[in-house]
Design an enzyme around this catalytic site. Structure first.
Site, PDB file in Angstrom:
ATOM      1  N   ASP A   1      -3.137   7.883   8.814  1.00  4.68           N
ATOM      2  CA  ASP A   1      -4.224   7.158   9.482  1.00  4.68           C
ATOM      3  C   ASP A   1      -3.732   6.206  10.564  1.00  4.68           C
ATOM      4  OD1 ASP A   1      -3.018   5.200   7.987  1.00  4.68           O
ATOM      5  OD2 ASP A   1      -4.732   4.808   6.677  1.00  4.68           O
TER       6      ASP A   1
ATOM      7  N   HIS B   1      -0.627   4.307   7.564  1.00  7.91           N
ATOM      8  CA  HIS B   1       0.045   4.835   6.378  1.00  7.91           C
ATOM      9  C   HIS B   1       0.505   6.263   6.639  1.00  7.91           C
ATOM     10  CE1 HIS B   1      -3.116   1.913   5.119  1.00  7.91           C
ATOM     11  NE2 HIS B   1      -2.068   1.374   4.522  1.00  7.91           N
TER      12      HIS B   1
ATOM     13  N   SER C   1       0.792  -1.233   0.000  1.00  6.79           N
ATOM     14  CA  SER C   1       0.000   0.000   0.000  1.00  6.79           C
ATOM     15  C   SER C   1       0.817   1.273   0.000  1.00  6.79           C
ATOM     16  CB  SER C   1      -0.948   0.035   1.200  1.00  6.79           C
ATOM     17  OG  SER C   1      -0.223   0.191   2.390  1.00  6.79           O
TER      18      SER C   1
END
Length: 391
Positions: A353, A356, A45
């Protein structure tokens, strides 16, 4: 063992010849002529530009909701951040378009300038390993590095058929940049979050490093010449680790910055093993440029001195988007879910968050990895096109 279906996803990227001067975006001048034909990216990600959301995976649908994407794009893109990722800044610097996610490709879409194969939650190891460890149910996705490599081979087959013979395809690949990661961070996050000890998880490191080097080798066999293989983040400095493994024992923390010492030492252990494996790979493929990108060191700079890089001391270990607590992170209430709030200025935060990073942090990482080649091994040659003014 209690399984926590959450992971820190950390994919990073760089280029062996990358020597850029990065400002608010990456370039202070007009976009330069493209040096690379294309960028092909593999990872999780930290560089996923939309594959996870298109994969049909049910875990963590919150990344498909605002406020994800609010800082730059203004709408959802499938990026696990408020804006651009490192791979986006690199594409900008090289005069290339942002990489489309592989799972979004449609007939007629021009993929000449590259494709992104990264998937949030992806591992370097195949899922079978995690099912053997009885933590397979925690996986975000089954699209591991070997699956992403298979996607590239399929794409290459169709892409090269549009060219004038094998020689043109070979020349095209020689002038393309391959970003192999960051990948491997999730291979450790799953067992750590499921209760595994550092000693237990260390046993996975040789397997993870082997999977990364095998994929790198396979790409070279497919025609790749310039490849960047980044190391892991300092996980002991991340909000999710600081939250899940917080302890009243002050000796567990680095007095210089408040990070969890043992977990950062684990990241360094992985990185040492990876660097050694890449040294061996260079001997096998002397014709290739195999670059190690020191993601750890590039990140550690603003962890140790946040205000020098535009971040605030008081928000260094707090998530911009979260649901309260000492780190503004709650494993049960993640960003974009009901009960969370968003900070007014994400650019002053490192963590977006809790899992990340913010666009601002990715920008600083990109700059740190490429300026003067300080965080890449081997360093760039003096004839690098990125030594020129404007980058």
């Amino acid at each position: 063992m209690k399984f926590l279906s959450i992971l820190i996803t950390i994919s990073s990227l760089n280029s062996g010849t990358l020597v850029l001067l990065v400002s608010s975006t990456i370039s202070t001048s007009a976009p330069q002529p493209a040096y690379y034909n294309a960028i092909f990216n593999f990872g999780d990600s930290l560089s996923d530009t939309g594959n996870f959301l298109r994969s049909g995976a049910l875990a963590f649908p919150n990344i498909g909701k605002l406020p994800y994407g609010i800082t730059f794009f203004g709408h959802l893109t499938g990026r696990c951040s408020d804006g651009r990722l490192v791979v986006d800044f690199l594409a900008e610097a090289f005069g290339l378009p942002y990489l489309p996610p592989y799972l979004a490709l449609t007939d007629g879409l021009n993929v000449y300038h590259g494709v992104n194969f990264a998937v949030a939650g992806a591992t370097a190891l195949d899922p079978e390993i995690f099912y053997q460890l009885k933590i397979g149910s925690s996986l975000w996705t089954n699209y591991s590095l070997s699956v992403q490599l298979g996607w590239f081979k399929k794409l290459k087959s169709s892409l090269c058929t549009t060219m004038q013979g094998d020689s043109e395809c070979e020349s095209y690949l020689k002038k393309s940049l391959f970003l192999v990661g960051e990948i491997g961070g999730n291979d450790y996050n799953y067992p750590f979050f499921a209760g595994g000890t550092i000693q237990q998880v260390r046993a996975l490191v040789p397997l993870v490093v082997e999977a990364i080097t095998k994929a790198t080798s396979a790409l070279i066999e497919e025609g790749a010449v310039e490849l960047v293989v980044p190391g892991n983040l300092p996980i002991g400095s991340t909000v999710v680790y600081l939250t899940l493994f917080q302890t009243p024992n002050k000796t567990h923390y680095d007095p210089r910055n408040g990070c969890l010492k043992a977990f950062n030492a684990f990241s360094k252990f992985h990185n040492r093993q990876l660097k050694h494996a890449l040294e061996i790979l260079r001997l096998k493929y002397p014709q290739a440029k195999i670059i190690y990108a020191d993601y750890y060191a590039a990140t550690k700079r603003f962890i140790d001195a946040p205000m020098l890089y535009g971040f605030e001391n008081e928000t260094l270990f707090r998530a911009c988007c979260g649901a309260g607590g000492p780190y503004n992170f709650n494993i049960s209430v993640l960003c974009a879910q009901e009960g969370t709030t968003v900070c007014q200025d994400p650019s002053s935060y490192v963590s977006w968050d809790g899992i990340h990073l913010t666009e601002a942090a990715y920008r600083v990482i990109a700059k740190g990895l490429v300026v003067n080649g300080r965080f890449i091994t081997p360093p760039p040659v003096t004839s690098s096109p990125f030594d020129s003014p404007g980058y």
